[in-house]
Scaffold this motif. Structure first.
Motif, PDB file in Angstrom:
ATOM      1  N   GLY A   1       0.854  -1.182   0.000  1.00  0.00           N
ATOM      2  CA  GLY A   1       0.000   0.000   0.000  1.00  0.00           C
ATOM      3  C   GLY A   1       0.883   1.222   0.000  1.00  0.00           C
ATOM      4  O   GLY A   1       2.011   1.175   0.503  1.00  0.00           O
ATOM      5  N   SER A   2       0.406   2.286  -0.580  1.00  0.00           N
ATOM      6  CA  SER A   2       1.194   3.514  -0.641  1.00  0.00           C
ATOM      7  C   SER A   2       1.335   4.114   0.750  1.00  0.00           C
ATOM      8  O   SER A   2       0.654   3.703   1.689  1.00  0.00           O
ATOM      9  N   ILE A   3       2.212   5.093   0.870  1.00  0.00           N
ATOM     10  CA  ILE A   3       2.458   5.760   2.157  1.00  0.00           C
ATOM     11  C   ILE A   3       1.146   6.312   2.740  1.00  0.00           C
ATOM     12  O   ILE A   3       0.301   6.835   2.013  1.00  0.00           O
ATOM     13  N   GLY A   4       0.986   6.132   4.038  1.00  0.00           N
ATOM     14  CA  GLY A   4      -0.162   6.718   4.732  1.00  0.00           C
ATOM     15  C   GLY A   4      -1.475   5.990   4.561  1.00  0.00           C
ATOM     16  O   GLY A   4      -2.527   6.480   4.948  1.00  0.00           O
ATOM     17  N   MET A   5      -1.435   4.788   3.980  1.00  0.00           N
ATOM     18  CA  MET A   5      -2.682   4.043   3.740  1.00  0.00           C
ATOM     19  C   MET A   5      -3.078   3.156   4.924  1.00  0.00           C
ATOM     20  O   MET A   5      -4.174   2.604   4.941  1.00  0.00           O
TER      21      MET A   5
ATOM     22  N   PRO B   1       6.516  -2.622   1.322  1.00  0.00           N
ATOM     23  CA  PRO B   1       6.030  -1.311   0.852  1.00  0.00           C
ATOM     24  C   PRO B   1       6.126  -1.144  -0.665  1.00  0.00           C
ATOM     25  O   PRO B   1       5.208  -0.638  -1.290  1.00  0.00           O
ATOM     26  N   LEU B   2       7.236  -1.577  -1.268  1.00  0.00           N
ATOM     27  CA  LEU B   2       7.427  -1.351  -2.707  1.00  0.00           C
ATOM     28  C   LEU B   2       7.254  -2.645  -3.501  1.00  0.00           C
ATOM     29  O   LEU B   2       8.027  -2.944  -4.402  1.00  0.00           O
ATOM     30  N   LEU B   3       6.231  -3.418  -3.171  1.00  0.00           N
ATOM     31  CA  LEU B   3       6.008  -4.720  -3.788  1.00  0.00           C
ATOM     32  C   LEU B   3       5.860  -4.607  -5.314  1.00  0.00           C
ATOM     33  O   LEU B   3       6.531  -5.302  -6.066  1.00  0.00           O
ATOM     34  N   PHE B   4       5.001  -3.706  -5.776  1.00  0.00           N
ATOM     35  CA  PHE B   4       4.796  -3.539  -7.219  1.00  0.00           C
ATOM     36  C   PHE B   4       6.003  -2.857  -7.866  1.00  0.00           C
ATOM     37  O   PHE B   4       6.430  -3.217  -8.947  1.00  0.00           O
ATOM     38  N   GLU B   5       6.551  -1.854  -7.135  1.00  0.00           N
ATOM     39  CA  GLU B   5       7.658  -1.076  -7.677  1.00  0.00           C
ATOM     40  C   GLU B   5       8.894  -1.944  -7.928  1.00  0.00           C
ATOM     41  O   GLU B   5       9.694  -1.657  -8.812  1.00  0.00           O
ATOM     42  N   THR B   6       9.043  -3.012  -7.129  1.00  0.00           N
ATOM     43  CA  THR B   6      10.221  -3.876  -7.260  1.00  0.00           C
ATOM     44  C   THR B   6       9.900  -5.159  -8.034  1.00  0.00           C
ATOM     45  O   THR B   6      10.675  -6.112  -8.025  1.00  0.00           O
ATOM     46  N   GLY B   7       8.720  -5.187  -8.681  1.00  0.00           N
ATOM     47  CA  GLY B   7       8.371  -6.297  -9.557  1.00  0.00           C
ATOM     48  C   GLY B   7       8.190  -7.634  -8.863  1.00  0.00           C
ATOM     49  O   GLY B   7       8.561  -8.676  -9.394  1.00  0.00           O
ATOM     50  N   GLN B   8       7.604  -7.624  -7.651  1.00  0.00           N
ATOM     51  CA  GLN B   8       7.472  -8.872  -6.896  1.00  0.00           C
ATOM     52  C   GLN B   8       6.048  -9.436  -6.872  1.00  0.00           C
ATOM     53  O   GLN B   8       5.776 -10.394  -6.163  1.00  0.00           O
TER      54      GLN B   8
ATOM     55  N   VAL C   1       4.017   3.394  -7.294  1.00  0.00           N
ATOM     56  CA  VAL C   1       2.984   3.064  -8.281  1.00  0.00           C
ATOM     57  C   VAL C   1       1.667   3.666  -7.776  1.00  0.00           C
ATOM     58  O   VAL C   1       1.347   3.543  -6.595  1.00  0.00           O
ATOM     59  N   PRO C   2       0.902   4.351  -8.635  1.00  0.00           N
ATOM     60  CA  PRO C   2      -0.343   4.987  -8.168  1.00  0.00           C
ATOM     61  C   PRO C   2      -1.298   3.980  -7.506  1.00  0.00           C
ATOM     62  O   PRO C   2      -1.377   2.821  -7.915  1.00  0.00           O
ATOM     63  N   ASP C   3      -1.996   4.465  -6.491  1.00  0.00           N
ATOM     64  CA  ASP C   3      -2.908   3.633  -5.709  1.00  0.00           C
ATOM     65  C   ASP C   3      -3.914   2.900  -6.605  1.00  0.00           C
ATOM     66  O   ASP C   3      -4.172   1.712  -6.428  1.00  0.00           O
ATOM     67  N   ALA C   4      -4.457   3.593  -7.599  1.00  0.00           N
ATOM     68  CA  ALA C   4      -5.470   2.980  -8.479  1.00  0.00           C
ATOM     69  C   ALA C   4      -4.889   1.768  -9.225  1.00  0.00           C
ATOM     70  O   ALA C   4      -5.562   0.758  -9.405  1.00  0.00           O
ATOM     71  N   GLN C   5      -3.630   1.885  -9.629  1.00  0.00           N
ATOM     72  CA  GLN C   5      -2.963   0.779 -10.328  1.00  0.00           C
ATOM     73  C   GLN C   5      -2.767  -0.414  -9.387  1.00  0.00           C
ATOM     74  O   GLN C   5      -2.926  -1.564  -9.773  1.00  0.00           O
TER      75      GLN C   5
END
Length: 198
Positions: free
Chosen positions: A10-14, A112-119, A159-163
């Protein structure tokens, strides 16, 4: 039996950390990526020696000084990649050890960066913690030392929350309070357990 792996992000602050704690309260072992890195950077941690060799000024009696690291990374664009080459395999080993040591039928990875790191493909179930943008903004800006500019810079790297929501198997909305969020956690676990034993 191989445990069912939940990837939580989830993005920061979620409200991700709070949600991870709810899974833990339900008896699910939680591997926390940030905590793993913290452990690796602390005195005696596996990353201390190689990072001290790379950047001697970051070495301190308590481990690696992350403030010094951050400043050095801003000054040298190649440094982050060199640090990641050291730290990523150590984090992966920490995660593998956690998976190996657990006897649970469900485990949760708080990344935190699950999508950003391609996992995203590494998990059986993806859970994204979310709340409306205005709730997120208010939570983050309430943190000590947080500025509008810093918040925008963090968002730009995520990565944007909607994505994230679009790729999730489950979305937990944390804007309605703790009890509704806890109910969502329990519903997800009930669904996984029923399909796991089917």
């Amino acid at each position: 039996m191989i445990p069912h792996r939940i990837g939580l992000t989830g993005s920061i602050g979620m409200g991700k950390s709070t949600t991870a704690a709810m899974f833990a309260e339900e008896g699910v072992p939680v591997w926390d990526a940030d905590a793993a890195v913290h452990e690796l950077y602390s005195a005696g941690g596996a990353a201390v020696e190689p990072l001290s060799a790379l950047l001697p000024e970051a070495a301190s009696p308590t481990g690696i000084d992350r403030t010094v690291l951050r400043t050095a990374i801003l000054a040298d664009t190649t440094l982050l990649q060199r640090i990641e080459r050291i730290v990523h395999p150590l984090v992966a080993a920490n995660r593998a050890a956690f998976a190996h040591d657990t006897q649970a039928d469900i485990v949760l990875y708080d990344i935190p960066l699950l999508f950003e790191t391609g996992q995203a493909d590494a998990f059986d179930t993806l859970v994204v913690v979310s709340s409306p943008a205005e709730v997120q903004r208010a939570r983050v800006l309430a943190r000590p030392g947080m500025t509008e500019a810093a918040f925008e810079a963090i968002l730009a790297k995520q990565v944007p929350d909607a994505q994230k929501r679009a790729q999730a198997d489950h979305v937990i909305d944390t804007s309605r309070g703790l009890d509704p969020a806890r109910a969502q956690v329990r519903a997800i676990l009930a669904e996984i357990r029923s399909s796991h034993h089917a």
